[in-house]
Every structure is written in C-alpha cells, then in structure tokens.
Scaffold this active site. Structure first.
Site, PDB file in Angstrom:
ATOM      1  CB  SER A 239       5.158 -34.555 -35.824  1.00  0.00           C
ATOM      2  OG  SER A 239       4.700 -33.698 -36.853  1.00  0.00           O
TER       3      SER A 239
ATOM      4  CE1 TYR B 287       0.084 -34.208 -32.881  1.00  0.00           C
ATOM      5  CE2 TYR B 287       1.115 -33.018 -34.691  1.00  0.00           C
ATOM      6  CZ  TYR B 287       0.708 -34.207 -34.117  1.00  0.00           C
ATOM      7  OH  TYR B 287       0.938 -35.391 -34.767  1.00  0.00           O
TER       8      TYR B 287
END
Length: 275
Positions: free
Chosen positions: A159, A172
């Site tokens: 990400s 995350y």
C-alpha cells in the site's frame, strides 16, 4: 505461453479485476477467496468470457486450507507459475477515532471512541496476520512448486501508506510496511532459484471495505474522502483497471531483471508534500 496464475483475495473488487486480466491474456487462473460464493462468482464471469478458471475457497491463514486448494489446482491446471498475494484488509479495532491525540480525548467516554491507548491487541493481531501472515503462508505453499522453473513470479499487494503511514490506522500501515519489506527479502532469498518477487502499492481505490469511510450514501465524499482527493494530484480515486498494466508488466518474462520493487499506483499521492 499460458501460465498457471493463483490469485488470493480474488473475490474482491481489485483482485477480481487482476484475475480477469490474466484470463484475458490466455492464462489459467485459480480464483481463491475465503468466501467460496465470491470466488465462484468471479470464476463464472471469467468462464463466461471463455477463460480457463477454477474458483476455490482458501483461508490464507490456514496451511491445510491452502494445501487443499493447491492440490485441486495442481490436478486441474498443473503447478503454479504466478502467485498474486491479494488477500488483506483493515479492522476497526486497530483504528483510532481521531488522527491526533488531544488531552481531552483521555476522558472521552463516548461509545466506540478509541484513542491509541484503547487499541485492541486482538484487532491489531488480526490486521497483521491477515496482511503479513496471509502473504507469507500462500508463498510457502505455492512458491515451492516454482523453484527451478523459468518465468515464475510472485506479486504482493502492499500500500502507499507503507511509505508514509496514514493517520488513524497504525496497524494497517505497519502491516503493509511489513509486506513491502518482506517483498524485498523474498526477492533476494529467491534470486538464485528463478523466482522474482515484486509488489504493487495501490493508493486509494473505492472498494466494499472502504466505501462507507470515503463516501456518503448519496455518493458525495466524506471529510476523509475529500481530504484524500485534495492530497491526490490526479484528483480522483483509482479504478481497478489502473492496476492491470503494472501487474502484467511485473509478472511478464519481459521483466526478467526486475525484482524487489514496490511500485506505487496512487495518482501521485505518495509524491505530494501537500504544498
């Protein structure tokens, strides 16, 4: 030349698009998802377009489940050539309510309000396990069949917040940073046995996981959604199709000297300083 492509998390918006793109290139695709119904739906779509596909239930945190899926894939298509580690996600228990801690937050008793000090270890473990262990275990299961073969490749899904963490989601962000680091480690570890390992680092794409966080019921942007667009030089969210060309490039044998890279696909978000 047709290859066997295994895609985990393929019932979702992004990875189903990736799976379909490989099928359109003439590859045999195994669509894996924790929800069998979701995997079978994507497989049906690919089959209706003339692709060779199998849809299977697989839990990326369970070796036995992955081994079972591998056995079915081997019997149907042969050994895996390309692995897309697409399973991942976040969890509310690893997310703070506010981007910044204020002193008064420590006495906030509103239901569901969470500061950093309230983050649930189980929620954080869930996020780390799903993203990191959920990348490691499928690699252990499927990469063993790649050793010594030509043209094999692994593509992980990191990400853009692995480069610079986003506010409110420490679990995350940290988990995806681990995926990026693991990608580089694997690229070195597998360099002598013919397996290349790279990763995509998507920016903001509207999916079922984040739609309610980024958009209102009428389709307008939430405050956080608008903040994201304001920080994205291209001024839009990504479309699932934006991932296809980079995915195919990284997994193609024409990229035989490319390994250990993590490529942002984020409309310039990670390059923008905000000024």
């Amino acid at each position: 030349m047709s290859k066997v492509v295994v895609v985990t998390g393929a019932g979702g918006v992004l990875c189903s698009t990736i799976a379909k793109s490989f099928a359109k290139e003439g590859h045999k695709v195994a669509v894996l998802d924790l929800k069998l119904e979701a995997a079978e739906k994507v497989a049906a779509d690919i089959h209706s377009d003339g692709g060779e596909v199998i849809g299977l239930m697989a839990d990326v945190l369970n070796k036995e489940s992955l081994e079972k899926a591998k056995t079915e894939i081997n019997q149907r298509f042969g050994t895996c050539d390309i692995l897309i580690n697409g399973a991942g996600g976040n969890h509310p228990l690893g997310t703070t309510s506010n981007p910044y801690l204020q002193e008064e937050d420590l006495t906030n008793t509103a239901e569901g309000f969470k500061t950093f000090f309230d983050l649930d270890p189980d929620g954080i473990k869930f996020v780390f396990n799903l993203n990191f262990i959920g990348t490691l275990l499928p690699t252990q299961i499927f990469a063993k069949d790649m050793v010594g073969k030509k043209g094999c490749s692994i593509l992980n899904i990191s990400s853009m917040n692995a480069f610079t963490p986003l506010t409110k989601i420490p679990a995350y962000s940290g988990a995806k940073a681990a995926v990026s680091n693991f990608t580089q480690w694997l690229a070195v570890h597998f360099a002598k046995v013919g397996i290349r390992v790279n990763a995509l680092a998507p920016g903001f794409f509207l999916t079922e996981q984040n739609r309610t966080l980024l958009t209102n019921s009428d389709g307008s942007l939430t405050q956080r959604g608008q903040q994201i667009i304001d920080q994205t030089p291209m001024g839009r969210y990504g479309e699932p199709e934006d991932l296809i060309s980079t995915t195919l490039f990284l997994c193609d044998e024409k990229s035989s000297f490319v390994t250990g890279v993590v490529i942002p696909i984020d409309g310039g978000f990670s390059a923008y300083s905000g000024v």
